[in-house]
Every structure is written in C-alpha cells, then in structure tokens.
Design a protein around this motif. Structure first.
Motif, short mmCIF file in Angstrom:
data_model
loop_
_atom_site.label_atom_id
_atom_site.label_comp_id
_atom_site.label_asym_id
_atom_site.label_seq_id
_atom_site.Cartn_x
_atom_site.Cartn_y
_atom_site.Cartn_z
N ARG A 142 0.84 -1.20 0.00
CA ARG A 142 0.00 0.00 0.00
C ARG A 142 0.87 1.24 0.00
NH1 ARG A 142 -4.37 -0.98 4.76
NH2 ARG A 142 -2.42 -1.23 5.88
N LEU A 143 0.36 2.27 -0.68
CA LEU A 143 1.01 3.58 -0.68
C LEU A 143 0.08 4.55 0.04
CD1 LEU A 143 3.15 5.60 -1.58
CD2 LEU A 143 1.96 5.79 -3.78
N TRP A 144 0.61 5.17 1.10
CA TRP A 144 -0.13 6.16 1.88
C TRP A 144 0.40 7.55 1.53
CZ3 TRP A 144 -3.67 4.73 5.92
CH2 TRP A 144 -3.75 3.36 6.18
N MET A 145 -0.50 8.54 1.42
CA MET A 145 -0.08 9.90 1.07
C MET A 145 -0.88 10.92 1.87
SD MET A 145 -0.08 11.84 -2.65
CE MET A 145 -1.87 12.04 -2.74
N LEU A 146 -0.17 11.86 2.49
CA LEU A 146 -0.77 13.04 3.11
C LEU A 146 -0.49 14.22 2.20
CD1 LEU A 146 0.08 12.61 6.90
CD2 LEU A 146 -2.21 12.82 5.92
N ALA A 147 -1.55 14.80 1.62
CA ALA A 147 -1.41 15.90 0.67
C ALA A 147 -2.00 17.18 1.25
CB ALA A 147 -2.10 15.54 -0.64
N PRO A 148 -1.54 18.35 0.77
CA PRO A 148 -2.13 19.61 1.23
C PRO A 148 -3.63 19.64 0.98
CG PRO A 148 -0.10 20.01 0.01
CD PRO A 148 -0.42 18.56 -0.16
N ALA A 149 -4.37 20.27 1.88
CA ALA A 149 -5.83 20.27 1.81
C ALA A 149 -6.35 20.94 0.55
CB ALA A 149 -6.40 20.95 3.05
N GLU A 150 -5.60 21.92 -0.01
CA GLU A 150 -6.11 22.65 -1.18
C GLU A 150 -6.04 21.84 -2.47
OE1 GLU A 150 -1.81 23.98 -0.37
OE2 GLU A 150 -3.65 23.59 0.77
N ILE A 151 -5.33 20.73 -2.49
CA ILE A 151 -5.27 19.89 -3.69
C ILE A 151 -6.56 19.09 -3.81
CG2 ILE A 151 -4.10 17.93 -4.76
CD1 ILE A 151 -1.51 18.93 -3.68
N ASP A 152 -7.22 19.18 -4.99
CA ASP A 152 -8.50 18.47 -5.13
C ASP A 152 -8.27 16.97 -5.25
OD1 ASP A 152 -8.38 17.62 -8.02
OD2 ASP A 152 -8.22 19.80 -8.29
N ASP A 153 -9.33 16.22 -4.97
CA ASP A 153 -9.23 14.77 -4.91
C ASP A 153 -8.80 14.17 -6.25
OD1 ASP A 153 -9.98 14.95 -2.33
OD2 ASP A 153 -11.99 14.11 -2.59
N GLU A 154 -9.32 14.70 -7.37
CA GLU A 154 -9.01 14.13 -8.68
C GLU A 154 -7.51 14.18 -8.95
OE1 GLU A 154 -9.86 14.90 -13.44
OE2 GLU A 154 -10.90 16.10 -11.93
#
Length: 601
Positions: free
Chosen positions: A303-315
């Motif tokens: 599995r690959l887990w990622m924490l991304a900035p909130a302003e990046i949209d899901d798509e």
C-alpha cells in the motif's frame, strides 16, 4: 489519416523505465497536439509499444454513428478499409468492440480460432495475420465515445499490468478527443478545460519527476520524493506484511511519517482491495489522506499512503498517487524479474554440481566462482526440506533468498540454492576445517525458524564432509533420504547430522523409509506402548544406556536411579522387546531402532 507501416517493438517485459518514458511522452502530447488524427496514430503506436502487441488502432464515433478508424499502427490498408466499410448484416453480429462499448470495460479475444462468434471475420484476420485482440473503451463523462484495439499475431494472455497500461492509453485518447470537442464549445467549457489542463500539468510534472528519478536509479524512495517535490505530499510505502519499504523521510522520524505508520498499523492490508481510497480522518490538520494499493497479478502486495495539502482536489491527488503506484509496480516487477533470473542461475549451477558429468562439474565450479563461491575443494552439504511441498519450489526459493542474505555476513563463500522443495547450502571447508562451523548451522536453524510459515516442521540434514564435487550427489541422496524419513515422523523439525548416524546411514541408502519405520515399530513399539500404559521410562533408560556406551554406573548417575533399578529396567526391556541390551548381537537391533526413532520423533 495516416496508416503506419509495421514496426513491432514489443517492449513488454523489458526495462520498466521505458514504459514510464513512453507514458510521460504521450501524456505531454495530449497538451501539444494540433492534429487529432496524428495524435491518435501516436496513441496506437504507444499502445502497441507498451502492450508488446503487433498492431493497434483507435476508432471513434462519427456523426453518422459509424466507427471510422482515426489512428492506427501496423495495420494494412486492406484491413483498415474492411473495418471502415464492414459488411452486410455485420452490425448485428457480436464483436469485442460492441461488448466493450456496451459494458464500459475491456473485452478480450485470447485466441481468435477458439471464438466461434467471430467466424465471419476469420478470412480478414488471416490476411492481416491477427490471432488475438482486445478492445478498450474510450471513456468520458458522457459515456464511451470510441474504442482502442490491440492485436497479436499469436494467441495471447492479457495480464493485469498490460491491461492497466493500455487502459491508461485509452484514457489519454479519450481526453484528447474530448479536448478537441471542448475547444469548439462555449467559453465556460474552455475555462473548465484550462483548469483541467493545469491539473494535468502537475501530473505531467510528477511523471517527468518519476521518470527522472527512475533513470537515475533512486528506486522506491525516489518515486515517493517525486510526490513530495510536485505536490508537497508526505508518503509511506509498505508491503503486504506491513513492513515499511520506503518513505519520503529517509530517517523515518518525521511527525507525519510517524502518523502514517500508526495509521498503517491500525489498518491491516486487504489483498482483495485494489481501489484508491480518500480517508476522512487524517489526524493531521490541513492535510488530506489518500491510500492506494500496489497491485501485481490482480492482488494487492502493498500500500502507498499519502498526506497531501488540503487545497489539492481529490481528482489530482488520486491521479498523482495512482501514477506513483504504477511506477512502484514497475520497479517491483523489474526487481522480481531480476531476482528470478538470478535464482535460475543458482539453480542451474546446483543441477550441474549434482550431475554425474565431470565437465558439468567444472562448468558449475567456474560459474560459482564468478559469483564469489569457491567450491573446488572439500565442502559440506546442508539440506532443508519443505514439509508442505517437498516436490514444489516457491517456499523453498523464498527461504533460499533469505538464507543467502543472512549467511553472506557469516560465510560469504557458502553457495545456496534449491532443487524442488529442498534448499541446499554448500559450504567450503577451508584450512583445517573438517565440518561446517557450528555458528553457521545455528544461523541456518534460526533463519528457518524465523522465515518459514511452518517453522516448526522443516527438517535439516547435515552431510558428511565431501572431498570432491564428484561425491556431492551421493551426499545429497543420503541426506535427502534422511529428510524424507524425518518428514514422516511426528515432529519433523529435527537437525540430523549424517556423520553421527554410522550404520543407519548405510540402511538409509539401501532401504526405503517405509521399511525403516516398520522396523522401528517392530522393535520399539511394545516398549513405547508399555511406557504409555504404565507411565514408565524404559525407552529413556535404554537410550541413556547406549548413549553412555553401556556403562551402568554412568547411566544410573545420569538417570538419578540406583544401579539395581537400572538393572531391573534393562531386564524389563529384554522381556518386552525380546532383545537383550547387554548382548552385543541383540542390542544392535535396539540401537538401530532408537536411531530411527530419534529421527522420527
């Protein structure tokens, strides 16, 4: 439109970096093309390259509802003409194209000769040399607008990686076609397209970053740092057992990495889960949490887990993490291929070592020396048997790899391979050594216990020292028979030192296991039954007596009993078994039966 001439490339199974590069170039072309027909020719060529197919084409629906060919690679003009014109009544017949358009999923014909529903197309296919093909729908929000076909000259099995890659190409083609339509639509649609292209530019950056990292051989960590560089994301990669393979923070102590590790520990991997998830609770403010499986052969292997900035949209985030997952899958696939190739080399050397041909022996010794193993002098053989699949090899191959990694730190000259379900360690005996060092044997035992699913059930046999490789086959056969004998016992996790077996070694060489087991039962069966019924220790007593070279005083002291008690017990052994422990002749049967019993229990 342009019909390209056949130039089969078939890069499937070669360096995964080329796959990433082709995808990256094609993705960039989505934003650069001026002529849609020329772009779709490139789509068809890329599909053929990535899938290893011989031909490919792209077909889209026109205003009249028909499916003209807009892009092709390797197809003859005659075949294209027949596709464009069809035939009387052909629109009523089943085809993989109609099925893919109806279901929205790829449709496959592995062997055209075995598909009776396509009998009407056999003549055209024969002229082109087509034996297998698949149809991938071009999906857009409004539904499928066309089809991408790949063709093979031979019957073909469509693997998960190939399907995933060609599906990605179909997606790019769909985006290009939709872009051409949107450019003719209203201003607000053009604005939405611009935003989509901006998002795609970020994905392009990610693809280029991944390609650059892969080309520089920075591996799994580099792929994760691409996510970090382009999106400002923190990422963690784990295998199916939850072991961390790579993180964006090399030290692993970054607070977000620790949070991801904690989340991963709370959510065991599900091998059947093959979809990307957007998780609501990341436990870190201002960050969004995403998780996607690493899929090989239709099964999640990590599995690959990622924490991304909130302003990046899901798509955008999903595209980014799934693109990275594809790159990781390709890297792992390449590693697996390399490992399997290396294991085959070791297995071929072992086969030559165990041959009866002196030329093959010399070839094997030379090949082993090139790998850092000196087998030209005396050696000793250690065999480890798989109780669940003695004739198989997958578990034995895994154990051989693990043993090679661990033993290299202690004895780098040891040669390790496997044959069927048996792992072999051939250790050189240098200088004054006449047998394998005890610490090496202990390391083998610890590794077997730690690395196997049935850790308590793998027997180990240590052969006598072998002066010449020509004697290795006999040492293998004898040690293997001891393994087979141990595997028929009640507890097969035993280490058997063949050099200590003496006469029974000859019996094992000359007798089948079933006969030895019957002999053990005939001699010791009544004694075992007596001990069980009377809670006695007659078997232990006679074993200790022989271990102390039939010296009554030392035996009584070891058992903490009076010499008269020992004499009484040995008399009972004689009465029950019919074999006198004091007699040199009659005690031989007892000794042999006890040695067999030791191996079996």
């Amino acid at each position: 439109m342009t019909i390209t001439t056949p130039t089969p490339r078939g890069v499937q199974g070669s360096d995964p970096l080329e796959w990433i590069t082709v995808l990256s170039r094609l993705n960039a072309a989505v934003n650069e093309f001026d002529d849609i027909a020329g772009f779709l020719d490139r789509v068809a060529e890329a599909a053929a390259q990535l899938s290893g197919s011989d031909f490919a084409m792209v077909r889209v629906a026109g205003a009249d509802g028909r499916m003209p060919v807009y892009g092709a690679h390797g197809l003859s003009s005659f075949y294209v003409a027949r596709l464009m014109t069809g035939g009387a009544g052909s629109e009523l017949l089943w085809t993989p194209i109609t099925e893919a358009l109806r279901t929205g999923e790829p449709s496959f014909v592995p062997d055209l000769d075995a598909e009776p529903r396509l009998d009407y197309w056999q003549g055209v296919a024969r002229d082109q040399g087509v034996k297998s093909f698949a149809s991938f729908p071009l999906i857009v929000p409004g539904g499928p607008l066309g089809i991408l076909n790949v063709y093979y000259r031979r019957p073909h099995r469509y693997g998960a990686t190939e399907v995933s890659l060609v599906t990605a190409i179909a997606g790019y083609a769909a985006v290009a076609i939709e872009t051409a339509v949107l450019r003719r639509e209203k201003d607000d649609q053009l604005a939405a397209l611009t935003a989509s292209l901006r998002r795609r530019a970020l994905v392009d950056d990610l693809h280029r970053e991944i390609a650059a990292v892969a080309l520089s051989r920075k591996g799994l960590e580099g792929a994760l740092r691409a996510l970090q560089n382009v999106l400002g994301a923190t990422a963690l990669l784990e295998d199916s057992s939850g072991r961390v393979l790579a993180t964006t923070d090399l030290d692993g102590f970054h607070s977000e990495i620790l949070s991801l590790r904690a989340l991963a520990n709370r959510h065991p991997i599900d091998p059947a889960s093959v979809t990307t998830e957007v998780l609501a609770d990341s436990a870190i403010r201002g960050r969004r949490l995403f998780r996607t499986p690493i899929v090989m052969d239709e099964k999640a292997v990590g599995r690959l887990w990622m924490l991304a900035p909130a302003e990046i949209d899901d798509e955008l985030a999903i595209q980014a993490i799934e693109s990275t997952a594809i790159a990781i899958t390709l890297e792992l696939t390449g590693r697996t291929v390399d490992e399997q190739r290396g294991e085959r080399t070791y297995e071929e050397i072992l086969d030559d070592l165990l041959s009866t041909n002196e030329t093959q022996h010399q070839h094997a010794i030379s090949a082993a020396m090139r790998l850092g193993h000196e087998l030209g002098g005396p050696v000793q053989l250690v065999l480890i048997g798989d109780p669940l699949s003695p004739g198989g090899g997958a578990r034995a191959r895994t154990l051989a790899v693990e043993l090679r990694q661990r033993i290299a730190r202690v004895d780098p000259g040891a040669f390790i391979s496997r044959r069927g379900g048996i792992v072999a360690v051939v250790t050189p005996l240098g200088g004054s050594e006449r047998e394998a060092p005890a610490d090496l044997v202990q390391l083998i035992e610890r590794t077997v216990r730690a690395s196997t699913d049935a850790a308590s059930e793998w027997p180990i046999a240590i052969s006598r020292p072998v002066d010449r490789i020509a004697e290795l086959l006999r040492a293998w056969n004898t040690s293997e028979r001891f393994l087979r004998l141990a595997l028929q016992g009640t507890r097969s996790a035993v280490t058997i030192e063949v050099k200590d077996m003496n006469l029974i070694e000859l019996l094992v060489d000359a007798t089948d296991s079933a006969s030895l087991i019957r002999f053990r039962q005939d001699v010791l069966g009544p004694l075992v039954d007596y001990d069980a019924r009377h809670n006695a220790d007659l078997l232990k007593t006679v074993s200790s007596y022989f271990a102390n070279d039939m010296r009554a005083g030392e035996t009584a002291a070891e058992l903490v009993v009076h010499p008269n008690t020992l004499s009484y017990r040995l008399g009972r052994v004689h009465e029950i078994t019919g074999h006198d422990p004091h007699s040199a002749h009659e005690s031989l049967a007892l000794r042999l039966a006890l040695l067999i019993h030791q191996i079996l229990s």
